[in-house]
Design a protein around this motif. Structure first.
Motif, short mmCIF file in Angstrom:
data_model
loop_
_atom_site.label_atom_id
_atom_site.label_comp_id
_atom_site.label_asym_id
_atom_site.label_seq_id
_atom_site.Cartn_x
_atom_site.Cartn_y
_atom_site.Cartn_z
N ALA A 1 1.08 -1.35 0.25
CA ALA A 1 0.55 0.21 0.28
C ALA A 1 0.59 1.37 0.05
N TYR A 2 2.03 1.20 0.57
CA TYR A 2 2.95 2.54 1.32
C TYR A 2 3.30 2.44 -0.57
N TYR B 1 -2.94 5.24 -5.90
CA TYR B 1 -3.97 5.90 -4.76
C TYR B 1 -5.50 4.63 -4.40
N LEU B 2 -5.57 4.30 -2.96
CA LEU B 2 -6.81 4.23 -2.38
C LEU B 2 -7.40 3.80 -3.70
N GLU C 1 1.32 4.05 -3.19
CA GLU C 1 0.47 5.18 -3.04
C GLU C 1 1.82 6.62 -3.48
N GLU C 2 3.41 5.81 -3.10
CA GLU C 2 4.55 6.18 -3.25
C GLU C 2 4.39 6.88 -4.83
N GLN D 1 -9.34 -1.26 -0.07
CA GLN D 1 -9.37 -0.53 0.52
C GLN D 1 -10.31 0.05 2.18
#
Length: 74
Positions: free
Chosen positions: A44-45, A53-54, A48-49, A62
């Motif tokens: 997840a990290y 996105y969620l 997003e980086e 989510q």
């Protein structure tokens, strides 16, 4: 009377073996869940980086990630 005691001893021994096997399986599952939790948080990290996105994920994913970030699934 002795036969009954022997039968009960055999039953108790079988139950003890089954409980030990179940405890081992539960421990392994707990370890697997811990590893999967860590992997999901890392993914997840990283997502997003890298601009994923969620909101691009399924609702259940989510919800799971949000719950984990809020301290759930311990």
């Amino acid at each position: 009377m002795m036969d009954q005691i022997q039968e009960m001893t055999v039953a108790i021994t079988k139950a003890d073996i089954a409980m030990k096997a179940a405890a081992w399986q539960i421990q392994r599952l707990a370890e697997d869940v811990t590893m999967l939790r860590k992997a999901l948080m890392e993914l997840a990290y990283v997502a997003e980086e890298n601009g994923v996105y969620l909101s691009n994920l399924t609702k259940s994913t989510q919800d799971t990630i949000v719950a984990m970030r809020l301290g759930g699934f311990k």
